[in-house]
Enzyme design. Structure first.
Site, PDB file in Angstrom:
ATOM      1  CD  GLU A  59      55.852  36.441  46.827  1.00  0.00           C
ATOM      2  OE1 GLU A  59      55.285  36.206  45.729  1.00  0.00           O
ATOM      3  OE2 GLU A  59      55.988  35.592  47.712  1.00  0.00           O
ATOM      4  CG  ASP A  70      50.478  33.233  38.984  1.00  0.00           C
ATOM      5  OD1 ASP A  70      50.789  32.969  40.158  1.00  0.00           O
ATOM      6  OD2 ASP A  70      51.150  33.956  38.237  1.00  0.00           O
TER       7      ASP A  70
END
Length: 271
Positions: A59, A70
């Site tokens: 990724e 995140d």
């Protein structure tokens, strides 16, 4: 033959990679790093190190200023990448330049995709050699345009399922997603943890699908990777542990390769 065609031919699709691994009864290691952190050139070296260490899919994060899924480690990586001048065109050029056969997945947020133009972004990603997209902040109910563009250009659209996702929404996601299903192992944001959440097993058992099930959020060691694989995951996703190595900046390539090798070894113990 142009560079774009060469790249597309050389790289595997996600389904091809999982088919190959299933033929060997082997789980997949999916590694995340932020593109452009701390530079475009270094990202290319990091990708090579991860692939050498045993990554099956990588990724490549595209930075966004407000990454709601995140944790602090990846947020900081995104800020460094943005400060270094990473933008959509540089991202696509970077992806084209990467000399790896394994699939590459773009993980980003919907704002930069929408601002660039959904069709234009998906087309550019496909031409660069991206195999799939993960956009955690777009609900499956609002992803029709994105899904249509992905189908048109041969990209997988990968959705996330959390412990709080209802059975009804899981059915919608399974109908519209492809490539693999991203199972969030715990509530909260990304980041390495000391243990594997007990909700992981429950979530894996709740989701019935032939699509590969990949578990992420909080995994950072070979022992944890082995535990997740034993619980029934087809793949293990690790991000913050790699990004932290990059942030520390010492012997990065060697440490990335070593951690990837450790994680893959843990996965292989259950094969």
């Amino acid at each position: 033959m142009g560079t774009e065609l060469k790249t597309a031919v050389r790289r595997q699709t996600i389904s091809e990679r999982f088919s190959e691994l299933r033929g060997r009864k082997e789980g997949a290691l999916i590694c995340y790093i932020m593109a452009g952190d701390p530079s475009v050139d270094s990202t290319g070296e990091f990708v090579k190190a991860l692939a050498t260490g045993g990554a099956d899919i990588i990724e490549l994060g595209f930075p966004f200023s407000d990454p709601v899924a995140d944790g602090p480690t990846i947020q900081a990586a995104g800020q460094r990448a943005l400060a270094g001048g990473m933008d959509v065109q540089r991202y696509f050029e970077l992806v084209k330049s990467l000399d790896v056969r394994i699939p590459l997945v773009c993980m980003t947020y919907y704002n930069p995709v929408f601002r660039y133009g959904v069709e234009k972004f998906v087309k550019g990603a496909a031409e660069a050699g991206i195999s799939g997209l993960i956009i955690p902040d777009i609900p499956v109910e609002e992803a029709a345009d994105l899904k249509n563009s992905c189908e048109k250009h041969g990209l997988d659209l990968i959705f996330l399922v959390a412990p709080t996702t209802t059975d009804e929404r899981i059915k919608k996601i399974l109908k519209r997603g492809s490539g693999f299903l991203y199972l969030v192992s715990r509530l909260g944001v990304t980041g390495a943890r000391e243990d594997v959440s007990s909700s992981t097993k429950d979530l894996l058992s709740r989701v019935e699908t032939e699509m590969p099930k990949a578990v992420g959020f909080g995994i950072s060691t070979g022992i944890q990777a082995e535990e997740v694989r034993k619980a029934g995951a087809d793949a293990v996703i690790v991000g913050s542990a790699f990004v932290r190595i990059i942030e520390e900046g010492k012997d990065v390539n060697e440490k990335l390769e070593a951690l990837a090798r450790e994680l893959k070894s843990g996965i292989l113990k259950t094969s």
